[in-house]
Scaffold this active site. Structure first.
Site, PDB file in Angstrom:
ATOM      1  N   ASN A  11       0.874  -1.163   0.000  1.00  0.00           N
ATOM      2  CA  ASN A  11       0.000   0.000   0.000  1.00  0.00           C
ATOM      3  C   ASN A  11       0.914   1.217   0.000  1.00  0.00           C
ATOM      4  OD1 ASN A  11      -1.749   2.077   0.435  1.00  0.00           O
ATOM      5  ND2 ASN A  11      -2.440   1.416   2.462  1.00  0.00           N
ATOM      6  N   LYS A  13       0.182   4.235  -0.345  1.00  0.00           N
ATOM      7  CA  LYS A  13      -0.445   5.448   0.191  1.00  0.00           C
ATOM      8  C   LYS A  13      -0.169   6.631  -0.756  1.00  0.00           C
ATOM      9  CE  LYS A  13      -0.200   3.402   4.721  1.00  0.00           C
ATOM     10  NZ  LYS A  13      -0.158   3.582   6.162  1.00  0.00           N
ATOM     11  N   HIS A  97      -9.622   1.519   5.172  1.00  0.00           N
ATOM     12  CA  HIS A  97      -8.317   1.734   5.811  1.00  0.00           C
ATOM     13  C   HIS A  97      -8.498   2.754   6.948  1.00  0.00           C
ATOM     14  CE1 HIS A  97      -4.168   2.877   6.473  1.00  0.00           C
ATOM     15  NE2 HIS A  97      -3.829   1.756   5.850  1.00  0.00           N
ATOM     16  N   GLU A  99      -6.845   5.207   7.822  1.00  0.00           N
ATOM     17  CA  GLU A  99      -6.637   6.620   7.441  1.00  0.00           C
ATOM     18  C   GLU A  99      -7.889   7.186   6.771  1.00  0.00           C
ATOM     19  OE1 GLU A  99      -2.987   5.798   5.381  1.00  0.00           O
ATOM     20  OE2 GLU A  99      -2.079   5.310   7.313  1.00  0.00           O
ATOM     21  N   GLU A 169      -5.369  -4.220  10.927  1.00  0.00           N
ATOM     22  CA  GLU A 169      -4.338  -3.197  11.078  1.00  0.00           C
ATOM     23  C   GLU A 169      -4.592  -2.408  12.356  1.00  0.00           C
ATOM     24  OE1 GLU A 169      -2.495  -2.306   6.915  1.00  0.00           O
ATOM     25  OE2 GLU A 169      -3.994  -0.796   7.397  1.00  0.00           O
ATOM     26  N   GLY A 175       2.665   2.864  10.764  1.00  0.00           N
ATOM     27  CA  GLY A 175       3.641   3.932  10.557  1.00  0.00           C
ATOM     28  C   GLY A 175       4.347   4.373  11.826  1.00  0.00           C
ATOM     29  N   SER A 214       3.496  -1.583  10.531  1.00  0.00           N
ATOM     30  CA  SER A 214       4.947  -1.672  10.740  1.00  0.00           C
ATOM     31  C   SER A 214       5.518  -3.060  10.453  1.00  0.00           C
ATOM     32  CB  SER A 214       5.317  -1.206  12.146  1.00  0.00           C
ATOM     33  OG  SER A 214       4.950   0.156  12.319  1.00  0.00           O
TER      34      SER A 214
HETATM   35  P1  13P Z   1       3.047   0.753   7.727  1.00  0.00           P
HETATM   36  O1  13P Z   1       3.556  -0.573   7.187  1.00  0.00           O
HETATM   37  O2  13P Z   1       3.790   1.929   7.186  1.00  0.00           O
HETATM   38  O3  13P Z   1       2.922   0.732   9.202  1.00  0.00           O
HETATM   39  O4  13P Z   1       1.559   0.925   7.146  1.00  0.00           O
HETATM   40  C1  13P Z   1       0.648  -0.109   7.302  1.00  0.00           C
HETATM   41  C2  13P Z   1      -0.556   0.200   6.516  1.00  0.00           C
HETATM   42  O5  13P Z   1      -1.305   1.088   6.845  1.00  0.00           O
HETATM   43  C3  13P Z   1      -0.788  -0.579   5.300  1.00  0.00           C
HETATM   44  O6  13P Z   1      -2.071  -0.374   4.815  1.00  0.00           O
END
Ligand code: 13P
Length: 252
Positions: A11, A13, A97, A99, A169, A175, A214
């Site tokens: 992903n 982003k 997601h 976010e 997640e 992150g 992560s």
């Molecule tokens: P990270 O791997 O950067 O923590 O992000 C995870 C994520 O949100 C994947 O959709």
């Protein structure tokens, strides 16, 4: 137990440029070896979907989208319709997601509508679920995840999960460099499967549940080895070809 093929999804982003994503995808596809690899997909920012569709069609890597509208067409400035993703052979679409939930106010029922719209257009939703730090600390993790799952089960029906992926997640691990310890992740993955099994055992047994938060080159193997973890949804580490390839290789 049925055999579930491991899935590793990047992903990206809102990262990259046309140049950098071309380089990244080339490096990733060149680093793939055959047969033993898990299923690998990339979810780029939506403006790069057409470019990636061209590049990926010569590879075994699949294409996904990070988001989609729940609507088919019309006066919805800035939105992308499911049919538009399908035009570019997107196989998967991430819905819900954290976010999107946090920064774009997408609630459980909107996410359920997106899940249905993705399937109605012949694509596979990757439904993200996960708790905030304060929800974990107040011991509400299972309650939150049940609510997020139930909203989709209610609208789409349990049989819809035959053609779906779930990604757990934990929001506090995204992150932040804080990965859920494998036991914490396994516990929730097992819980998600048991929640689906209340409705249908076969669906629960067959569905792939990815872990995200992560995941890095040095912790992926430990996570992917666990009984109910069927792969990963990778953010930051998927922007570095070598790291992402190491993660893919650890899912053999
Ligand atoms: P990270 O791997 O950067 O923590 O992000 C995870 C994520 O949100 C994947 O959709």
């Amino acid at each position: 137990m049925s055999k579930r093929r491991t899935l590793v999804s990047a992903n990206w982003k809102m990262n990259g440029s046309l140049d950098s994503i071309r380089q990244l995808v080339r490096a990733i596809s060149q680093g793939m070896t055959q047969e033993t690899e898990p299923e690998v997909i990339i979810c780029p920012p939506s403006v790069y979907i057409s470019e990636l569709a061209e590049i990926l069609k010569k590879t075994d890597i699949g294409l996904g989208a990070q988001n989609v509208s729940h609507l088919e067409c019309g006066a919805h400035t800035g939105e992308v319709a499911p049919t538009m993703l399908k035009d570019f052979a997107c196989k998967y679409v991430i819905v819900g997601h954290s976010e999107r939930r946090m920064f774009y106010s997408e609630n459980d029922s909107r996410i359920a509508e997106k899940f249905v719209a993705v399937q109605a257009n012949g694509m596979i939703p990757i439904l993200c679920v996960g708790e905030l730090l304060e929800e974990r600390e107040s011991d509400c993790t299972k309650e939150v995840i049940s609510r997020q799952l139930d909203a989709v089960i209610e609208l789409a029906g349990i049989m819809a999960f035959k053609e779906a992926i779930i990604a757990y997640e934990p929001v506090w691990a995204i992150g932040t460099g804080k990965t859920a310890i494998p036991e914490q992740a396994q516990e929730i993955h097992e819980f998600i499967r048991s929640r689906l099994a209340r409705h249908d055992h076969e669906i629960a047994d067959g569905i792939r549940i990815l872990y995200g938060g992560s995941v890095k080159a040095d912790n992926a193997k430990q996570l992917f080895e666990l009984a109910d973890i069927d792969g990963g949804l990778i953010g930051g580490a998927s922007l570095v070809a070598d790291d992402f390839l190491t993660i893919c290789h650890s899912a053999r």
